[in-house]
Design a protein around this motif. Structure first.
Motif, PDB file in Angstrom:
ATOM      1  N   TYR A   1       0.833  -1.203   0.000  1.00 55.46           N
ATOM      2  CA  TYR A   1       0.000   0.000   0.000  1.00 55.46           C
ATOM      3  C   TYR A   1       0.867   1.251   0.000  1.00 55.46           C
ATOM      4  O   TYR A   1       0.587   2.226  -0.700  1.00 55.46           O
ATOM      5  N   GLU A   2       1.933   1.222   0.770  1.00 56.45           N
ATOM      6  CA  GLU A   2       2.821   2.377   0.828  1.00 56.45           C
ATOM      7  C   GLU A   2       3.558   2.573  -0.501  1.00 56.45           C
ATOM      8  O   GLU A   2       3.800   3.707  -0.917  1.00 56.45           O
ATOM      9  N   GLN A   3       3.879   1.487  -1.191  1.00 54.96           N
ATOM     10  CA  GLN A   3       4.479   1.585  -2.524  1.00 54.96           C
ATOM     11  C   GLN A   3       3.477   2.197  -3.504  1.00 54.96           C
ATOM     12  O   GLN A   3       3.836   3.000  -4.357  1.00 54.96           O
ATOM     13  N   LEU A   4       2.222   1.806  -3.350  1.00 54.92           N
ATOM     14  CA  LEU A   4       1.173   2.373  -4.182  1.00 54.92           C
ATOM     15  C   LEU A   4       1.049   3.872  -3.925  1.00 54.92           C
ATOM     16  O   LEU A   4       0.868   4.664  -4.859  1.00 54.92           O
ATOM     17  N   LEU A   5       1.165   4.272  -2.673  1.00 60.10           N
ATOM     18  CA  LEU A   5       1.142   5.693  -2.325  1.00 60.10           C
ATOM     19  C   LEU A   5       2.305   6.429  -2.991  1.00 60.10           C
ATOM     20  O   LEU A   5       2.135   7.536  -3.511  1.00 60.10           O
TER      21      LEU A   5
ATOM     22  N   VAL B   1      -1.625   0.681 -12.332  1.00 64.93           N
ATOM     23  CA  VAL B   1      -2.728  -0.286 -12.514  1.00 64.93           C
ATOM     24  C   VAL B   1      -2.238  -1.704 -12.214  1.00 64.93           C
ATOM     25  O   VAL B   1      -2.924  -2.474 -11.543  1.00 64.93           O
ATOM     26  N   VAL B   2      -1.053  -2.026 -12.686  1.00 69.25           N
ATOM     27  CA  VAL B   2      -0.480  -3.353 -12.418  1.00 69.25           C
ATOM     28  C   VAL B   2      -0.274  -3.527 -10.908  1.00 69.25           C
ATOM     29  O   VAL B   2      -0.601  -4.578 -10.340  1.00 69.25           O
ATOM     30  N   ALA B   3       0.227  -2.492 -10.244  1.00 70.16           N
ATOM     31  CA  ALA B   3       0.456  -2.557  -8.795  1.00 70.16           C
ATOM     32  C   ALA B   3      -0.862  -2.738  -8.039  1.00 70.16           C
ATOM     33  O   ALA B   3      -0.920  -3.484  -7.054  1.00 70.16           O
ATOM     34  N   VAL B   4      -1.913  -2.088  -8.502  1.00 66.99           N
ATOM     35  CA  VAL B   4      -3.225  -2.236  -7.860  1.00 66.99           C
ATOM     36  C   VAL B   4      -3.717  -3.676  -7.985  1.00 66.99           C
ATOM     37  O   VAL B   4      -4.219  -4.260  -7.014  1.00 66.99           O
ATOM     38  N   GLU B   5      -3.564  -4.243  -9.169  1.00 67.74           N
ATOM     39  CA  GLU B   5      -3.994  -5.632  -9.374  1.00 67.74           C
ATOM     40  C   GLU B   5      -3.203  -6.592  -8.479  1.00 67.74           C
ATOM     41  O   GLU B   5      -3.775  -7.505  -7.888  1.00 67.74           O
TER      42      GLU B   5
END
Length: 121
Positions: free
Chosen positions: A11-15, A41-45
């Motif tokens: 989640y922190e990487q997504l941030l 988008v790839v990270a979210v998946e």
């Protein structure tokens, strides 16, 4: 609890990706923003699968909520900047179309004009 820490780390990487995307939007670097959005988008998946398999304690859930809130705030600003850019491009395209139509009309009018000295006899 390692799995839970891994989920929070994702989640922190997504941030971080969200922060990068906002920075690119602020800079007007639209090409790099599109590239970053693809990676986002790839990270979210990937995160969807990790989050479904992990269980977070109360502290982890709180951190997850904080991170998601920040991501959503950044997303709002990024989208606002993208919409402004889209409007800017629409105006440019509209201006180009008007110019093209004016050029066509001018050429059509020029073709119909009778050259001097070649009028009726």
């Amino acid at each position: 609890m390692t799995a839970a820490r891994d989920v929070i780390a994702e989640y922190e990487q997504l941030l971080l990706r969200s922060t990068q995307m906002l920075g690119l939007a602020r800079e007007g670097d639209w090409a790099r923003l599109v590239e970053e959005e693809s990676a986002y988008v790839v990270a979210v998946e990937t995160l969807k699968h990790s989050d479904a398999n992990g269980s977070l304690d109360a502290r982890g859930m709180t951190r997850k909520a904080e991170v998601l809130e920040r991501i959503l705030e950044q997303d709002v600003e990024t989208r606002r900047r993208l919409e402004a850019r889209r409007e800017e491009l629409s105006e440019l395209i509209g201006g180009n179309r008007r110019q093209l139509n004016a050029n066509r009309a001018y050429r059509a009018g020029s073709a119909m004009a009778v050259p001097i000295g070649q009028g009726r006899k």
